[in-house]
Design a protein around this motif. Sequence first.
Motif, PDB file in Angstrom:
ATOM      1  N   ASP A 134      30.649  34.892  31.153  1.00 49.32           N
ATOM      2  CA  ASP A 134      31.426  35.910  31.695  1.00 49.32           C
ATOM      3  C   ASP A 134      31.028  36.076  33.323  1.00 49.32           C
ATOM      4  OD1 ASP A 134      32.948  35.849  29.197  1.00 49.32           O
ATOM      5  OD2 ASP A 134      31.856  37.743  28.717  1.00 49.32           O
ATOM      6  N   VAL A 135      32.389  36.084  34.072  1.00 48.98           N
ATOM      7  CA  VAL A 135      32.001  36.374  35.511  1.00 48.98           C
ATOM      8  C   VAL A 135      32.884  37.681  35.724  1.00 48.98           C
ATOM      9  CG1 VAL A 135      32.410  35.660  37.901  1.00 48.98           C
ATOM     10  CG2 VAL A 135      31.706  33.961  35.964  1.00 48.98           C
ATOM     11  N   VAL A 136      32.457  38.714  36.102  1.00 49.26           N
ATOM     12  CA  VAL A 136      32.979  40.148  36.455  1.00 49.26           C
ATOM     13  C   VAL A 136      32.877  40.491  37.793  1.00 49.26           C
ATOM     14  CG1 VAL A 136      33.341  42.426  35.445  1.00 49.26           C
ATOM     15  CG2 VAL A 136      32.436  40.696  33.902  1.00 49.26           C
ATOM     16  N   GLY A 137      34.112  40.842  38.479  1.00 49.85           N
ATOM     17  CA  GLY A 137      34.225  41.281  39.766  1.00 49.85           C
ATOM     18  C   GLY A 137      35.508  41.462  40.250  1.00 49.85           C
ATOM     19  N   THR A 138      35.615  41.649  41.689  1.00 52.53           N
ATOM     20  CA  THR A 138      36.919  41.764  42.312  1.00 52.53           C
ATOM     21  C   THR A 138      37.900  40.539  41.846  1.00 52.53           C
ATOM     22  OG1 THR A 138      36.597  40.849  44.445  1.00 52.53           O
ATOM     23  CG2 THR A 138      36.151  43.214  43.804  1.00 52.53           C
ATOM     24  N   SER A 139      39.278  40.507  42.095  1.00 57.60           N
ATOM     25  CA  SER A 139      40.030  39.509  41.726  1.00 57.60           C
ATOM     26  C   SER A 139      39.691  38.158  42.765  1.00 57.60           C
ATOM     27  CB  SER A 139      41.498  39.695  41.701  1.00 57.60           C
ATOM     28  OG  SER A 139      41.926  40.660  40.905  1.00 57.60           O
ATOM     29  N   ALA A 140      39.550  38.445  44.261  1.00 58.46           N
ATOM     30  CA  ALA A 140      39.108  37.579  44.943  1.00 58.46           C
ATOM     31  C   ALA A 140      37.893  37.033  44.906  1.00 58.46           C
ATOM     32  CB  ALA A 140      39.266  38.116  46.512  1.00 58.46           C
ATOM     33  N   ASP A 141      36.988  37.501  44.528  1.00 54.67           N
ATOM     34  CA  ASP A 141      35.571  37.043  44.203  1.00 54.67           C
ATOM     35  C   ASP A 141      35.447  36.009  43.064  1.00 54.67           C
ATOM     36  OD1 ASP A 141      34.454  38.040  46.503  1.00 54.67           O
ATOM     37  OD2 ASP A 141      33.551  39.524  45.345  1.00 54.67           O
ATOM     38  N   VAL A 142      36.128  36.581  41.919  1.00 61.40           N
ATOM     39  CA  VAL A 142      36.277  35.645  40.727  1.00 61.40           C
ATOM     40  C   VAL A 142      36.980  34.575  40.759  1.00 61.40           C
ATOM     41  CG1 VAL A 142      37.107  35.890  38.436  1.00 61.40           C
ATOM     42  CG2 VAL A 142      35.907  37.817  39.041  1.00 61.40           C
ATOM     43  N   PHE A 143      38.228  34.824  41.717  1.00 59.92           N
ATOM     44  CA  PHE A 143      39.147  33.362  41.617  1.00 59.92           C
ATOM     45  C   PHE A 143      38.062  32.436  42.760  1.00 59.92           C
ATOM     46  CE2 PHE A 143      42.195  30.962  44.446  1.00 59.92           C
ATOM     47  CZ  PHE A 143      42.812  30.403  43.660  1.00 59.92           C
ATOM     48  N   ALA A 144      37.641  32.929  43.667  1.00 58.34           N
ATOM     49  CA  ALA A 144      36.797  31.939  44.563  1.00 58.34           C
ATOM     50  C   ALA A 144      35.747  31.390  43.570  1.00 58.34           C
ATOM     51  CB  ALA A 144      36.463  32.842  45.565  1.00 58.34           C
ATOM     52  N   PHE A 145      34.803  32.165  42.922  1.00 56.34           N
ATOM     53  CA  PHE A 145      33.852  31.648  42.142  1.00 56.34           C
ATOM     54  C   PHE A 145      34.304  30.584  40.936  1.00 56.34           C
ATOM     55  CE2 PHE A 145      30.729  31.800  38.620  1.00 56.34           C
ATOM     56  CZ  PHE A 145      29.553  31.905  39.185  1.00 56.34           C
ATOM     57  N   ARG A 146      35.490  30.969  40.599  1.00 63.50           N
ATOM     58  CA  ARG A 146      35.692  30.037  39.479  1.00 63.50           C
ATOM     59  C   ARG A 146      36.245  28.582  40.073  1.00 63.50           C
ATOM     60  NH1 ARG A 146      41.833  31.548  37.425  1.00 63.50           N
ATOM     61  NH2 ARG A 146      42.251  30.805  39.208  1.00 63.50           N
ATOM     62  N   GLU A 147      37.095  28.590  41.329  1.00 62.22           N
ATOM     63  CA  GLU A 147      37.307  27.334  42.072  1.00 62.22           C
ATOM     64  C   GLU A 147      36.252  26.354  42.425  1.00 62.22           C
ATOM     65  OE1 GLU A 147      40.446  26.202  42.055  1.00 62.22           O
ATOM     66  OE2 GLU A 147      40.984  27.936  40.892  1.00 62.22           O
ATOM     67  N   GLU A 148      35.027  27.101  42.771  1.00 63.76           N
ATOM     68  CA  GLU A 148      33.639  26.406  43.085  1.00 63.76           C
ATOM     69  C   GLU A 148      33.071  25.809  41.737  1.00 63.76           C
ATOM     70  OE1 GLU A 148      31.048  27.137  46.385  1.00 63.76           O
ATOM     71  OE2 GLU A 148      32.199  28.867  46.873  1.00 63.76           O
ATOM     72  N   VAL A 149      33.231  26.398  40.570  1.00 62.01           N
ATOM     73  CA  VAL A 149      32.616  26.132  39.354  1.00 62.01           C
ATOM     74  C   VAL A 149      33.381  24.743  39.109  1.00 62.01           C
ATOM     75  CG1 VAL A 149      32.150  26.476  37.001  1.00 62.01           C
ATOM     76  CG2 VAL A 149      31.569  28.134  38.962  1.00 62.01           C
ATOM     77  N   ARG A 150      34.728  24.677  39.304  1.00 61.69           N
ATOM     78  CA  ARG A 150      35.466  23.717  38.641  1.00 61.69           C
ATOM     79  C   ARG A 150      35.405  22.477  39.558  1.00 61.69           C
ATOM     80  NH1 ARG A 150      41.079  26.858  36.777  1.00 61.69           N
ATOM     81  NH2 ARG A 150      40.205  28.050  34.916  1.00 61.69           N
TER      82      ARG A 150
END
Length: 236
Positions: free
Chosen positions: A219-235
Amino acid sequence: QVFLCVTSTLNVALFRHHFVLEDLVEEMKKQSPDLNFGPLQPDGQIAVRGSFPALRVLREFLLLKAKSLSEEGKREGKSHQKPRKKLQEHRGAAETRNSRNEHREKQVLVLDTDIYLYMKCFLPKKLQANDAVISGVTDGDITTVCIESAGREAGAARRSRAKEIIESCSVELQKILRKERICLKEQSRGEKQRYKQLCERLKARYPGLLILPYDTHIDVVGTSADVFAFREEVRR
């Protein structure tokens, strides 16, 4: 908005000796019509799904019921006590009981577990108060926070103030936080380890994110911008 719907498993077995559990569940449904209730299990557990505020209202309703039963039991116990022979002895015993009861008094509130963990990690001072002990007990998606007096000087006003601060912070965090779940169920052990190591490396680049690794997901919890950027890097 991410924390729109959560599922919690409640254990109502402690009411078994005071209520017919099926009747209690019906009362709960009337109290919280916006929640979806699963079947009542033989061990007294029942799954409840809905918005976090609605679940919090239901939890407070059950806590009040439990508290009223506890107070009723205390009154019955006192009615069977033998009277003291001396007024001074009676007064001293009463003062002792009152001070102990005051010491045990506490404020209770219910938080979404992710909100609580985020607050504990990034806003720990919100979970601290002078002359009060604040602790959390996690049960799946919900964490019950207890605010108890650390000494006789800490009165109800301070406990209430601490509760208000935590509640206000929780409401604000619900408005701005987003949660992304990286599912690992179908991954091999090696892939799971790779994902966890990758998330650990990326954590330094996103200091405002709370990363919670579990066996079946991350689970990744944070602001929308940070979560979106983090998800894209993981993918990638």
